[in-house]
Design a protein around this motif. Sequence first.
Motif, PDB file in Angstrom:
ATOM      1  N   LYS A   9       0.878  -1.131  -0.077  1.00  0.00           N
ATOM      2  CA  LYS A   9      -0.075   0.039  -0.001  1.00  0.00           C
ATOM      3  C   LYS A   9       0.704   1.245   0.070  1.00  0.00           C
ATOM      4  CE  LYS A   9      -3.788  -2.349   2.449  1.00  0.00           C
ATOM      5  NZ  LYS A   9      -4.958  -2.267   3.509  1.00  0.00           N
ATOM      6  N   TYR A  49     -11.976  -2.073  -3.943  1.00  0.00           N
ATOM      7  CA  TYR A  49     -12.617  -2.186  -2.525  1.00  0.00           C
ATOM      8  C   TYR A  49     -14.205  -2.115  -2.684  1.00  0.00           C
ATOM      9  CZ  TYR A  49      -8.479  -2.171   0.151  1.00  0.00           C
ATOM     10  OH  TYR A  49      -7.092  -2.619   0.582  1.00  0.00           O
ATOM     11  N   HIS A  52     -16.320  -2.948   0.257  1.00  0.00           N
ATOM     12  CA  HIS A  52     -16.378  -2.182   1.269  1.00  0.00           C
ATOM     13  C   HIS A  52     -17.228  -0.926   1.588  1.00  0.00           C
ATOM     14  CE1 HIS A  52     -13.649  -4.793   3.359  1.00  0.00           C
ATOM     15  NE2 HIS A  52     -12.719  -4.601   2.714  1.00  0.00           N
ATOM     16  N   ARG A  85      -1.609 -14.265   4.101  1.00  0.00           N
ATOM     17  CA  ARG A  85      -2.462 -13.565   5.249  1.00  0.00           C
ATOM     18  C   ARG A  85      -1.668 -13.695   6.662  1.00  0.00           C
ATOM     19  NH1 ARG A  85      -6.929 -10.644   3.966  1.00  0.00           N
ATOM     20  NH2 ARG A  85      -7.756 -10.775   5.925  1.00  0.00           N
ATOM     21  N   THR A  91      -5.422  -7.522  10.463  1.00  0.00           N
ATOM     22  CA  THR A  91      -5.749  -6.106   9.890  1.00  0.00           C
ATOM     23  C   THR A  91      -5.293  -4.736  10.854  1.00  0.00           C
ATOM     24  OG1 THR A  91      -7.881  -6.889   8.904  1.00  0.00           O
ATOM     25  CG2 THR A  91      -7.506  -4.440   8.877  1.00  0.00           C
ATOM     26  N   ARG A 102       2.637  -6.502   9.333  1.00  0.00           N
ATOM     27  CA  ARG A 102       1.833  -5.373   9.918  1.00  0.00           C
ATOM     28  C   ARG A 102       2.431  -5.014  11.435  1.00  0.00           C
ATOM     29  NH1 ARG A 102      -3.952  -7.263   7.378  1.00  0.00           N
ATOM     30  NH2 ARG A 102      -3.868  -6.013   5.503  1.00  0.00           N
ATOM     31  N   GLU A 110      -5.523   1.559   8.992  1.00  0.00           N
ATOM     32  CA  GLU A 110      -5.665   1.806   7.685  1.00  0.00           C
ATOM     33  C   GLU A 110      -4.402   1.874   7.184  1.00  0.00           C
ATOM     34  OE1 GLU A 110      -8.394   4.832   5.837  1.00  0.00           O
ATOM     35  OE2 GLU A 110      -6.631   5.849   6.092  1.00  0.00           O
ATOM     36  N   ASN A 112      -1.791   0.033   6.879  1.00  0.00           N
ATOM     37  CA  ASN A 112      -1.117  -1.336   7.255  1.00  0.00           C
ATOM     38  C   ASN A 112      -0.443  -2.023   6.354  1.00  0.00           C
ATOM     39  OD1 ASN A 112      -3.347  -2.022   5.651  1.00  0.00           O
ATOM     40  ND2 ASN A 112      -4.502  -3.052   7.204  1.00  0.00           N
ATOM     41  N   HIS A 115      -1.910  -5.600   1.416  1.00  0.00           N
ATOM     42  CA  HIS A 115      -3.000  -6.161   1.156  1.00  0.00           C
ATOM     43  C   HIS A 115      -2.833  -7.735   0.551  1.00  0.00           C
ATOM     44  CE1 HIS A 115      -7.107  -7.057  -0.476  1.00  0.00           C
ATOM     45  NE2 HIS A 115      -6.537  -7.444  -1.584  1.00  0.00           N
ATOM     46  N   GLY A 116      -3.795  -8.372   1.154  1.00  0.00           N
ATOM     47  CA  GLY A 116      -3.828  -9.896   0.538  1.00  0.00           C
ATOM     48  C   GLY A 116      -5.194 -10.290   0.333  1.00  0.00           C
TER      49      GLY A 116
HETATM   50  P1  RTP Z   1      -6.724  -5.973   3.129  1.00  0.00           P
HETATM   51  O1  RTP Z   1      -8.427  -6.285   2.463  1.00  0.00           O
HETATM   52  O2  RTP Z   1      -6.402  -4.566   2.613  1.00  0.00           O
HETATM   53  O3  RTP Z   1      -5.918  -7.003   2.758  1.00  0.00           O
HETATM   54  O4  RTP Z   1      -6.990  -5.942   4.657  1.00  0.00           O
HETATM   55  P2  RTP Z   1      -7.948  -7.140   5.565  1.00  0.00           P
HETATM   56  O5  RTP Z   1      -8.828  -7.960   4.772  1.00  0.00           O
HETATM   57  O6  RTP Z   1      -6.972  -7.438   6.708  1.00  0.00           O
HETATM   58  O7  RTP Z   1      -9.079  -6.073   6.130  1.00  0.00           O
HETATM   59  P3  RTP Z   1     -10.464  -5.593   5.481  1.00  0.00           P
HETATM   60  O8  RTP Z   1     -11.712  -5.704   6.612  1.00  0.00           O
HETATM   61  O9  RTP Z   1     -10.459  -6.063   4.077  1.00  0.00           O
HETATM   62  O10 RTP Z   1     -10.312  -3.957   5.362  1.00  0.00           O
HETATM   63  C1  RTP Z   1      -9.731  -3.430   4.196  1.00  0.00           C
HETATM   64  C2  RTP Z   1      -8.749  -2.192   4.694  1.00  0.00           C
HETATM   65  O11 RTP Z   1      -9.634  -1.218   4.972  1.00  0.00           O
HETATM   66  C3  RTP Z   1      -8.707  -0.556   5.918  1.00  0.00           C
HETATM   67  N1  RTP Z   1      -9.470  -0.391   7.365  1.00  0.00           N
HETATM   68  N2  RTP Z   1      -9.743   0.754   7.984  1.00  0.00           N
HETATM   69  N3  RTP Z   1     -10.486   2.480  10.104  1.00  0.00           N
HETATM   70  C4  RTP Z   1     -11.160   1.268   9.983  1.00  0.00           C
HETATM   71  O12 RTP Z   1     -11.570   0.789  10.903  1.00  0.00           O
HETATM   72  C5  RTP Z   1     -10.499   0.256   9.005  1.00  0.00           C
HETATM   73  N4  RTP Z   1     -10.668  -1.177   9.036  1.00  0.00           N
HETATM   74  C6  RTP Z   1     -10.081  -1.604   7.850  1.00  0.00           C
HETATM   75  C7  RTP Z   1      -7.388  -1.254   6.293  1.00  0.00           C
HETATM   76  O13 RTP Z   1      -6.370  -0.563   5.377  1.00  0.00           O
HETATM   77  C8  RTP Z   1      -7.639  -2.574   5.857  1.00  0.00           C
HETATM   78  O14 RTP Z   1      -6.507  -3.419   5.528  1.00  0.00           O
END
Ligand code: RTP
Length: 138
Positions: A9, A49, A52, A85, A91, A102, A110, A112, A115-116
């Motif tokens: 990222k 994304y 989300h 992962r 996360t 991480r 955020e 972090n 991404h995977g």
């Molecule tokens: P990623 O998709 O980036 O590999 O991360 P992840 O599966 O571990 O987490 P995910 O729940 O898919 O969230 C995507 C990315 O959004 C940001 N995030 N911000 N402010 C917050 O509460 C929050 N929660 C998530 C992070 O950059 C996260 O990796």
Amino acid sequence: MERTLSLIKPDGVAKNLIGEVIKRFETAGIKIVAMKKMQLTKSQAEGFYAVHKERPFFGSLIDFMTSGPIVAMVLEGDDVIAKNRKLMGATNFKEAEEGTIRREFATDIEKNVVHGSDAPETAAFEINHFFNNMEIVG
Ligand code: RTP
Ligand code: MG
């Protein structure tokens, strides 16, 4: 043999962690079958994304992901989705296991570093979002 999408990222690129992340993949026996550095447009980040888009952090996440260059990679190996992962860690870096990317380098939930993809279906969608077949060399 499985494939997954990895992103370094904008915070990871800004902190000069490209080599550090790649070294961890190679040390784990994971093969990099595609790689490029790029800067995402807003619509590319929103498409990536899309799952989300109803989350409260979506706008902030899109601003962050378009704030600077990223490195996109396709990783290949046995069980590589889960292996990646595990190397990444949770996360939230505060909950990530000791020694994970991480835990060692993230500063924020955020920002972090990496991404995977989290499942075979999302891996297929995400790889296709970044690469065409000619860019993937096994
Ligand atoms: P990623 O998709 O980036 O590999 O991360 P992840 O599966 O571990 O987490 P995910 O729940 O898919 O969230 C995507 C990315 O959004 C940001 N995030 N911000 N402010 C917050 O509460 C929050 N929660 C998530 C992070 O950059 C996260 O990796
Ligand atoms: Mg995710």
